[in-house]
Design an enzyme around this catalytic site. Sequence first.
Site, PDB file in Angstrom:
ATOM      1  N   LEU A  78       9.951   4.600   9.588  1.00 25.83           N
ATOM      2  CA  LEU A  78      10.291   4.641  11.000  1.00 25.83           C
ATOM      3  C   LEU A  78      10.564   3.221  11.477  1.00 25.83           C
ATOM      4  O   LEU A  78       9.714   2.336  11.351  1.00 25.83           O
ATOM      5  CB  LEU A  78       9.142   5.238  11.818  1.00 25.83           C
ATOM      6  CG  LEU A  78       8.749   6.681  11.503  1.00 25.83           C
ATOM      7  CD1 LEU A  78       7.621   7.129  12.426  1.00 25.83           C
ATOM      8  CD2 LEU A  78       9.938   7.621  11.627  1.00 25.83           C
ATOM      9  N   CYS A 113      -0.465   4.107  17.920  1.00 19.75           N
ATOM     10  CA  CYS A 113       0.647   4.342  16.991  1.00 19.75           C
ATOM     11  C   CYS A 113       0.335   5.510  16.056  1.00 19.75           C
ATOM     12  O   CYS A 113       1.176   6.387  15.822  1.00 19.75           O
ATOM     13  CB  CYS A 113       0.917   3.068  16.196  1.00 19.75           C
ATOM     14  SG  CYS A 113       2.345   3.173  15.104  1.00 19.75           S
ATOM     15  N   CYS A 137       1.395  -5.462  14.771  1.00 21.24           N
ATOM     16  CA  CYS A 137       2.682  -5.571  14.081  1.00 21.24           C
ATOM     17  C   CYS A 137       3.808  -6.098  14.961  1.00 21.24           C
ATOM     18  O   CYS A 137       4.694  -6.807  14.487  1.00 21.24           O
ATOM     19  CB  CYS A 137       3.065  -4.220  13.478  1.00 21.24           C
ATOM     20  SG  CYS A 137       3.453  -2.925  14.691  1.00 21.24           S
ATOM     21  N   ASP A 158       0.813  -1.206   0.000  1.00 26.87           N
ATOM     22  CA  ASP A 158       0.000   0.000   0.000  1.00 26.87           C
ATOM     23  C   ASP A 158       0.853   1.266   0.000  1.00 26.87           C
ATOM     24  O   ASP A 158       0.689   2.138  -0.849  1.00 26.87           O
ATOM     25  CB  ASP A 158      -0.944   0.003   1.208  1.00 26.87           C
ATOM     26  CG  ASP A 158      -1.934  -1.146   1.171  1.00 26.87           C
ATOM     27  OD1 ASP A 158      -2.364  -1.510   0.060  1.00 26.87           O
ATOM     28  OD2 ASP A 158      -2.262  -1.681   2.243  1.00 26.87           O
ATOM     29  N   SER A 159       1.758   1.378   0.949  1.00 28.95           N
ATOM     30  CA  SER A 159       2.581   2.582   1.015  1.00 28.95           C
ATOM     31  C   SER A 159       3.550   2.653  -0.161  1.00 28.95           C
ATOM     32  O   SER A 159       3.913   3.750  -0.607  1.00 28.95           O
ATOM     33  CB  SER A 159       3.347   2.642   2.341  1.00 28.95           C
ATOM     34  OG  SER A 159       4.203   1.525   2.496  1.00 28.95           O
TER      35      SER A 159
END
Length: 387
Positions: free
Chosen positions: A59, A127, A223, A39-40
């Site tokens: 990150l 997050c 995650c 996706d990113s």
Amino acid sequence: MRIVAKAQRNMEDRINTNFQLGDDLSGKRIVVAMSGGVDSSVVAALAARTGAETIGITLQLYDHGEAVGRAGSCCAGQDIRDARAVAEKLGIAHYVFDHASRFQESVMDVFADEYMAGRTPIPCVQCNMGVKFTDLLNLSRELGADCLATGHYVRRVMGDDGAELHRAMDPARDQSYFLFATTQEQLDYLRFPLGDLPKAQVREIAEEMGLAVAFKPDSQDICFVPDGDYASVVRKLRPEADDDGEIVHVDGQVMGRHKGLIHYTVGQRKGLEIGGQAEPLYVVRLEPETRRVIVGPKQALAVASATLRDINWIGGDFAGPMQVKVRSMAKPTHARLENGKLQFHNPEFGVAPGQAAVFYNKDRVLGGGWIESTGAMSQQWLAAATG
């Protein structure tokens, strides 16, 4: 040839519109949050195609032993390498910033403490609230970017009074529940180019652009939790988490013993290991002060209200009736908000302290808050409502 050129221009216009920075992006700078997933990566590819200067930022959030190497994680190990490879393929700059200590403090420690307090946390929201939409957004501003783009499946729609947050066009991929804490200031700066696309088309774009992550599996579970075993993570962070205690029926009868509050959540049915009952039993509430798990029939899960804390409102002056989701996969239900308390129009089941209540007007996200406590429903109203 003219038809091909026209189609290309239409595609470019549509991509430019997705970033909502005007018709000509040649003088713009876009920072893309790159987690290493498809996706990113597609967002980065679309940003690069606009002609804007595109910078990818990843990150590094944790280095959690076996979690680093497992498929379906993000922001660690192989995922960072995948993000770097995509950036190289696209010819864009890519930077990795170590925010592991910040992630530990603001997400993982909160996750463990919430379970220890008998609540059901949502670390993805924590997050987004902290590391991603605060730290990463600040980094983007420091780099002089015109916006920060992410791969979330939500839509940013311009309304009469500015940017609004809306559900994704694909309901199966919608992530708006997890973004309820996004502030208006953040929403003015953020962009979500995938909100109008189904996941299958996103993978097609990745394949067409030759991105190696085109068929990479989606992130699963939390995650930083290996194989979905969140209890083991809590135990590592809080060794006292395995303290056992009594399982008690809502009528006061002791039914047995449990192996630690961290193994149970409100609404849970399986794993209680209580046999020989006339009707199924569910976890009704957790009592950390006595280390007791309170169980009862499904009717005992019904609540009439929920008290919220830390309410975030991005609905402008909207004052009409609204719908509320009390779990990410729950169907929206009608409720009204009065002085920080949600009053449900109908009995709501399995409402867990620690989860979020997110407010909607049709597809628009109005905001939300954290569920602090719930109000039981009178048996008379429950009987009338469930008929």
